[in-house]
Design a protein around this motif. Sequence first.
Motif, PDB file in Angstrom:
ATOM      1  N   ARG A   3       7.971  -9.133 -28.615  1.00 62.74           N
ATOM      2  CA  ARG A   3       6.940  -8.573 -27.746  1.00 62.74           C
ATOM      3  C   ARG A   3       6.167  -9.616 -26.950  1.00 62.74           C
ATOM      4  O   ARG A   3       5.375  -9.270 -26.089  1.00 62.74           O
ATOM      5  N   THR A  52       0.737 -10.880 -28.409  1.00 62.72           N
ATOM      6  CA  THR A  52       0.224  -9.590 -28.883  1.00 62.72           C
ATOM      7  C   THR A  52      -1.233  -9.741 -29.278  1.00 62.72           C
ATOM      8  O   THR A  52      -1.715 -10.834 -29.545  1.00 62.72           O
ATOM      9  N   GLY A  72      -1.368  -4.327 -29.045  1.00 57.06           N
ATOM     10  CA  GLY A  72      -1.013  -4.288 -27.625  1.00 57.06           C
ATOM     11  C   GLY A  72      -0.240  -5.535 -27.240  1.00 57.06           C
ATOM     12  O   GLY A  72      -0.289  -6.553 -27.923  1.00 57.06           O
ATOM     13  N   ASP A  73       0.510  -5.410 -26.162  1.00 57.46           N
ATOM     14  CA  ASP A  73       1.227  -6.572 -25.638  1.00 57.46           C
ATOM     15  C   ASP A  73       1.294  -6.429 -24.129  1.00 57.46           C
ATOM     16  O   ASP A  73       0.561  -5.645 -23.546  1.00 57.46           O
ATOM     17  N   LYS A 123       3.446  -5.015 -22.348  1.00 54.42           N
ATOM     18  CA  LYS A 123       3.945  -3.716 -21.891  1.00 54.42           C
ATOM     19  C   LYS A 123       2.956  -2.582 -22.147  1.00 54.42           C
ATOM     20  O   LYS A 123       2.865  -1.648 -21.374  1.00 54.42           O
ATOM     21  N   SER A 124       2.246  -2.635 -23.258  1.00 55.25           N
ATOM     22  CA  SER A 124       1.318  -1.534 -23.555  1.00 55.25           C
ATOM     23  C   SER A 124      -0.034  -2.100 -23.943  1.00 55.25           C
ATOM     24  O   SER A 124      -0.113  -3.040 -24.727  1.00 55.25           O
ATOM     25  N   VAL A 125      -1.078  -1.517 -23.383  1.00 57.58           N
ATOM     26  CA  VAL A 125      -2.427  -2.035 -23.636  1.00 57.58           C
ATOM     27  C   VAL A 125      -2.751  -1.954 -25.127  1.00 57.58           C
ATOM     28  O   VAL A 125      -3.196  -2.920 -25.743  1.00 57.58           O
ATOM     29  N   ARG A 143      -1.205   0.278 -28.650  1.00 57.12           N
ATOM     30  CA  ARG A 143      -0.352   1.337 -29.188  1.00 57.12           C
ATOM     31  C   ARG A 143      -0.624   1.462 -30.673  1.00 57.12           C
ATOM     32  O   ARG A 143      -1.092   0.522 -31.327  1.00 57.12           O
ATOM     33  N   ARG A 168       4.550   3.302 -37.619  1.00 51.12           N
ATOM     34  CA  ARG A 168       5.579   3.104 -36.617  1.00 51.12           C
ATOM     35  C   ARG A 168       6.715   2.343 -37.277  1.00 51.12           C
ATOM     36  O   ARG A 168       6.515   1.302 -37.879  1.00 51.12           O
ATOM     37  N   SER A 210      10.574   3.569 -31.067  1.00 53.97           N
ATOM     38  CA  SER A 210       9.208   3.751 -31.578  1.00 53.97           C
ATOM     39  C   SER A 210       9.122   5.073 -32.317  1.00 53.97           C
ATOM     40  O   SER A 210       8.584   6.047 -31.806  1.00 53.97           O
TER      41      SER A 210
END
Lengths: 158, 649
Positions: free
Chosen positions: B450, B453, B487-488, B490-492, B494, B526, B534
């Motif tokens: 990722r 993070t 978060g990373d 790609k996604s703020v 999750r 997850r 996911s």
Amino acid sequence: MKKLVIISLISMLGAASAFAKPYGSAGCGLGSVLMGNNGNQVLAATTNGSTYTQFFGISSGTSNCTDASKMASVRQVPYFVEANRVALAGDIARGGGDTINSLSAMMGCKDSATLGAQLQGSYGTIFPNEKVGSDSVSDSILNVVKKTPALSANCGNV
Amino acid sequence: MLRAPAVAPGAAFEISMRFFKNIFPVLFLFAPLICSASESHYAKSLVEQARLKNLGSTRQWHKLLHYERTLLGYRESQADGASFFFAERGKSDPDAELASTIRALFSPVAAEKDDEHPQCRFPARTRWLREVLSIGSSKLPQVRCEKFRAFADKLEAHSATVVFSSYYLNNPSSAFGHSFLRLNKTASAHSGKRHELLDFGINYAAVVDTGNAVVYAVKGISGMFKGSFTSVPYYYKVREYNDYEARDLWEYDLELTPEQVQLLVAHIWELGGTEFDYYYFTENCSYHVLSVLDVANPELYLLERQARIVIPSDTMKVIAETPGLVRAVHFRPSMRRQFEFRLSKLNEEERGWVEQVIRSKDPSLPETLSPARQALILDAAADYIDFTHNKELVMKEGDAPLWMHRILVARSKLGTPSASLDIPALERDFPDRSHGSARIALRSGLDSERGWTRSLNYRFALHDLLDPIRGYPENAEIEMFGFRLSGDSKSVLRFDELTFSRVVSLSPIRSFQRKPSWSMNIGVKRFDDFSCDSCIGPLLELGGGGAIQMDFVTAFLLGEAGLVASSGFAQSKFQPLVGGRIGFRSVFSDSVIGLLQGSYRHGVLAGAPEVLRAEFGLRWAFSSAMALDLSMTSSSSAREASIGILYYH
């Protein structure tokens, strides 16, 4: 002479009632109280108000497993013995401990060390076997105190 | 009669009092004529005085009636028994309740049943109202209140102590500890004479009417159990906690004036006659210890300083951190601790004899040992049998009563009295020295899949294997309601994991302790190891095994089995897993702890993954509320390292 006989008869009767099985002390043993077998209430399951008609005051978590008198009174001894049976046997065998100090307070003894030593010496009389009932244990303890000059002088409530 | 439009209530009261003082001598002449009506006039005047003085808004009144803000923001009494209130709107209207209470104090006295009279049912309210309204004792209907007097006389309360019984993971209602009040017959609980056994404990607990675990959990959390206060001789509590459940007891002696203690006793009497909805996480046993102490002394502000979620150790902190409230702390060790202490006083040969006595059930010892040493050996053996066979001894069943009897007879014949134990309480064990029950963690890391993070972790309660150990059980982890978001690029943010309940209980095997270690985890997670990108779903895992202690390192091995479920799984929505984990937890100091774990998971169904994962964590609690940690994880799917900052509150 007649007076003496009457007086001693009366005092024996008085003594007998002190040794009589107190109402409610059976079922106040730790086992009954923890497992809820005492038919009355259990440490965690007191219903307050719904089955009681009283709607005032705090109820006892152990269904009044104490005598109505003050805690430092000889009348509490049978209840105390019933509830503290295992720990009491241990302390008497060891000649001292918290339960001996409590007995000492209940019997009005000035010195719990002497009480501990005497009870330790009489362990076999107080606990003749492992099955002996708590009433017998408390009777024996009170007997030992009454019959030992050092203790009966020392312990005001007995 | 009086105009008091633009005058403050206090001043209006002053003016009216002056008026009455002037009129009084005149009224006195007419006293016989107006006597029969004077009671209700007097009561009315008191109600008016109370209104003018705004007594219904005072802190003491609110505390006496347990008015608190609900979650929805409005103020309401937490008491749920209808008989606790005199006014119809009493539960929500302090002023109406005050007025009705004043009137109730003047209600006629039934000659035989005066224990039911409001003055006798509510001695604390009566006491306070008489003081703030200066009601002379001759002005109120005379009552005997024999039942209350008998109660107060029996208690003989001169001081109060808060008792905390330590964590007991075998029972969910005791997993976070328990606290209750003790009313002492002496001004200071330990004035050289140990008679606390004869003191009374005041305990708030739920009235449990079900044996079903699920119903118990649901009802306990949602307030469907009624809770009530009961009084019980302290010796029952000592036997139950110290002996039967092998739990330590911590006694915090409180600084309260004699008047405050009397008010406490009177208020406890009032509470005994009503009930409260019991909420496991909020209005529980420890909550009401604070609520009742706040009544005795409203300047303590105990409840205000306690968070909504009430963990017993937090309430001990609130008490301990109140300036001048705690006079002294005493430690009453569990039967297990007493045994271990006795054992530590013996040399290796003597310890061997303890084992021999226990195994053979025969107390005979060689003559070469002095009576004093024999006594120590037998004392230790007796304690061991006590806590390992507690149920048999208490119920008088099985062989344990006979073994114990034999040992005690032999011990009594040795004659010497056993020295009192004087087991020191370690600073690190005090329940109020523990870290805050809730924890927030912010981490920043690097993940092979990722990239950079960041993650946020929040946990409502309580403690894990890396958290500073002060005040908590040494080798246990217990967590409830925690979640992790990350978060990373790609996604703020999750969702990663939600923990409902996680427990790890490690019992290092040593001579005289052969308990299994176990673990449990229930939550939602997850799943990265399955071939879905996911998948999120519930998980339940249980584990059992053993542990050993090597100096400051606890090594453990647990076999684990679990069930996970997700709609995203390819083959089957439900995936059973088996596996295990091995771990080494090092307590370098109270606040520096490391944990190295390796785990293996094998999906039982075809197509499910085999996962091997290694994790390393090192945490340093550099202050009482904050810590830094480093964690590294390596598995077949990814490697990750992160550093974090944690805040306990």
